[in-house]
Design an enzyme around this catalytic site. Structure first.
Site, short mmCIF file in Angstrom:
data_model
loop_
_atom_site.label_atom_id
_atom_site.label_comp_id
_atom_site.label_asym_id
_atom_site.label_seq_id
_atom_site.Cartn_x
_atom_site.Cartn_y
_atom_site.Cartn_z
N HIS A 6 0.83 -1.22 0.00
CA HIS A 6 0.00 0.00 0.00
C HIS A 6 0.86 1.27 0.00
O HIS A 6 0.42 2.30 -0.49
CB HIS A 6 -0.97 -0.02 1.18
CG HIS A 6 -2.07 -1.01 1.01
ND1 HIS A 6 -3.40 -0.71 1.22
CD2 HIS A 6 -2.06 -2.31 0.62
CE1 HIS A 6 -4.15 -1.78 0.98
NE2 HIS A 6 -3.35 -2.77 0.63
N ASP A 7 2.09 1.18 0.52
CA ASP A 7 2.99 2.32 0.38
C ASP A 7 3.49 2.41 -1.07
O ASP A 7 3.44 3.47 -1.69
CB ASP A 7 4.18 2.17 1.35
CG ASP A 7 5.00 3.45 1.47
OD1 ASP A 7 4.41 4.55 1.41
OD2 ASP A 7 6.24 3.36 1.63
N GLY A 25 5.38 6.47 -4.45
CA GLY A 25 5.62 5.03 -4.38
C GLY A 25 6.13 4.60 -3.01
O GLY A 25 5.59 5.03 -1.98
N ASP A 27 7.89 5.31 -0.54
CA ASP A 27 8.57 6.47 0.04
C ASP A 27 8.22 6.65 1.53
O ASP A 27 8.54 7.68 2.13
CB ASP A 27 8.22 7.75 -0.73
CG ASP A 27 6.71 8.06 -0.69
OD1 ASP A 27 5.95 7.26 -0.09
OD2 ASP A 27 6.31 9.09 -1.25
N HIS A 135 -1.40 -13.03 -0.97
CA HIS A 135 -2.66 -13.48 -0.37
C HIS A 135 -2.60 -14.94 0.05
O HIS A 135 -3.57 -15.47 0.59
CB HIS A 135 -3.83 -13.20 -1.32
CG HIS A 135 -4.23 -11.76 -1.35
ND1 HIS A 135 -5.28 -11.27 -2.09
CD2 HIS A 135 -3.72 -10.68 -0.68
CE1 HIS A 135 -5.41 -9.96 -1.90
NE2 HIS A 135 -4.46 -9.58 -1.06
N THR A 155 -4.08 -22.53 4.06
CA THR A 155 -2.74 -22.63 4.67
C THR A 155 -2.13 -21.24 4.84
O THR A 155 -1.07 -20.95 4.27
CB THR A 155 -1.81 -23.51 3.80
OG1 THR A 155 -1.76 -22.93 2.47
CG2 THR A 155 -2.29 -24.95 3.72
N ASP A 160 2.62 -20.59 -0.08
CA ASP A 160 2.55 -21.68 -1.06
C ASP A 160 1.57 -21.31 -2.17
O ASP A 160 1.04 -20.20 -2.18
CB ASP A 160 2.14 -23.01 -0.38
CG ASP A 160 0.76 -22.90 0.29
OD1 ASP A 160 0.08 -21.87 0.12
OD2 ASP A 160 0.37 -23.85 0.99
C1 HEM Z 1 -5.77 -6.50 -6.73
C2 HEM Z 1 -4.95 -6.15 -5.77
C3 HEM Z 1 -5.28 -6.31 -4.32
C4 HEM Z 1 -6.45 -6.06 -3.65
C5 HEM Z 1 -7.74 -5.54 -4.21
C6 HEM Z 1 -6.22 -6.40 -2.26
C7 HEM Z 1 -7.14 -6.28 -1.24
C8 HEM Z 1 -6.97 -6.76 0.05
C9 HEM Z 1 -7.97 -6.71 1.10
C10 HEM Z 1 -9.35 -6.10 0.95
C11 HEM Z 1 -7.45 -7.29 2.20
C12 HEM Z 1 -8.12 -7.47 3.56
C13 HEM Z 1 -7.83 -6.29 4.46
C14 HEM Z 1 -8.50 -6.44 5.81
O1 HEM Z 1 -9.73 -6.54 5.85
O2 HEM Z 1 -7.80 -6.48 6.82
C15 HEM Z 1 -6.11 -7.70 1.87
C16 HEM Z 1 -5.25 -8.32 2.74
C17 HEM Z 1 -3.92 -8.50 2.48
N1 HEM Z 1 -3.25 -8.15 1.32
FE1 HEM Z 1 -4.10 -7.60 -0.41
N2 HEM Z 1 -4.94 -6.85 -2.11
C18 HEM Z 1 -4.33 -6.80 -3.33
C19 HEM Z 1 -3.02 -7.11 -3.61
C20 HEM Z 1 -2.06 -7.34 -2.64
C21 HEM Z 1 -0.64 -7.34 -2.86
C22 HEM Z 1 0.03 -7.09 -4.22
C23 HEM Z 1 -0.05 -7.58 -1.66
C24 HEM Z 1 1.41 -7.65 -1.29
C25 HEM Z 1 2.41 -7.73 -2.16
C26 HEM Z 1 -1.10 -7.78 -0.69
C27 HEM Z 1 -0.92 -8.14 0.62
C28 HEM Z 1 -1.93 -8.42 1.51
C29 HEM Z 1 -1.72 -9.01 2.81
C30 HEM Z 1 -0.40 -9.50 3.39
C31 HEM Z 1 -2.97 -9.05 3.43
C32 HEM Z 1 -3.28 -9.61 4.81
C33 HEM Z 1 -3.17 -8.56 5.86
C34 HEM Z 1 -3.45 -9.14 7.24
O3 HEM Z 1 -3.42 -10.36 7.40
O4 HEM Z 1 -3.68 -8.34 8.15
N3 HEM Z 1 -2.31 -7.61 -1.32
N4 HEM Z 1 -5.85 -7.37 0.54
#
Ligand code: HEM
EC number: 1.11.1.-
Length: 207
Positions: A6-7, A25, A27, A135, A155, A160
């Site tokens: 997000h950063d 980006g 930053d 994810h 998992t 994985d």
């Molecule tokens: C189409 C792109 C993406 C969308 C729409 C998206 C959206 C989301 C949403 C809605 C959540 C749940 C947030 C919450 O309710 O706490 C989430 C969790 C997460 N996303 Fe994504 N995401 C995307 C791509 C990415 C990318 C590229 C990364 C990292 C490189 C990422 C890493 C994560 C991680 C690690 C979590 C879990 C956070 C936690 O467990 O607290 N996401 N994402």
């Protein structure tokens, strides 16, 4: 790991071409200007992450931008199944917040998501899908608070390919509330599916 994304994704050459500020980006702006940026809709929940990191960043002697990417790499490398990631250091910390509207939302369609990744870093369809390996070690907390900590695959403690397999399965039902924007039916009890992941798994450019 979510904080690194997000950063970093908050950069837009397309906005710059229109004469507007497009963000810097990776930053550190999400942490330096956290009051502003964690109030952006897609950054929900990251206020807590930022504040839990801040004391460590202040003691680290690292810049904020580097600290976010470094800690994300360490955290990810600690996941079973993950590679040990290299980190490049030397980013310049932000002097102003990123604009709103640059972080993908779970209710965005595939065209919007692909356009955003292409603008931010000239990433193509395959690279966009690769990013979503994140994810595989992820859960939702705030999209549906009635089922906080619900993981995106079975998992979540292992980096994985299971996330990609399970996202192909047919959704059977909502594990929490029905009708929330950006949420799709999931195939496995206890598992949460974002609509964006559902759509990307079914589009012929990204499936
Ligand atoms: C189409 C792109 C993406 C969308 C729409 C998206 C959206 C989301 C949403 C809605 C959540 C749940 C947030 C919450 O309710 O706490 C989430 C969790 C997460 N996303 Fe994504 N995401 C995307 C791509 C990415 C990318 C590229 C990364 C990292 C490189 C990422 C890493 C994560 C991680 C690690 C979590 C879990 C956070 C936690 O467990 O607290 N996401 N994402």
């Amino acid at each position: 790991l979510r904080l690194t994304f997000h950063d970093a994704i908050a950069i837009s050459p397309a906005l710059e071409a229109e004469g507007k500020f497009g963000g810097g980006g990776a930053d550190g702006s999400i942490m330096i200007f956290s009051k502003t940026e964690t109030a952006f809709h897609p950054n929900i929940g990251l206020d807590e992450v930022v504040e839990s990191f801040r004391p460590f960043q202040e003691r680290s002697g690292m810049g904020v931008a580097d600290f976010i990417q470094f800690s994300g790499a360490v955290g990810t490398s600690n996941c079973p199944g993950a590679p040990v990631l290299n980190v490049s250091i030397g980013r310049t910390d932000a002097t102003r917040p990123a604009p709103d509207g640059l972080v993908p939302e779970p209710f965005h369609d595939v065209d919007t998501i692909l356009a955003r990744f292409a603008d931010a870093g000239e990433f193509d369809e395959l690279e966009t899908v690769w990013f979503l390996i994140a994810h595989s070690v992820a859960a939702q907390n705030d999209i549906d608070p009635t089922v906080s900590h619900a993981p995106f695959d079975s998992t979540p403690e292992i980096m994985d390919g299971q996330f990609f397999i399970e996202t192909q399965l047919r959704g059977e039902g909502f594990i929490g509330k029905a009708g929330i924007e950006g949420v799709a039916k999931s195939p496995v009890r206890g598992e949460f599916r974002l609509q964006s992941d559902e759509l990307l798994a079914r589009d012929n450019r990204t499936a």
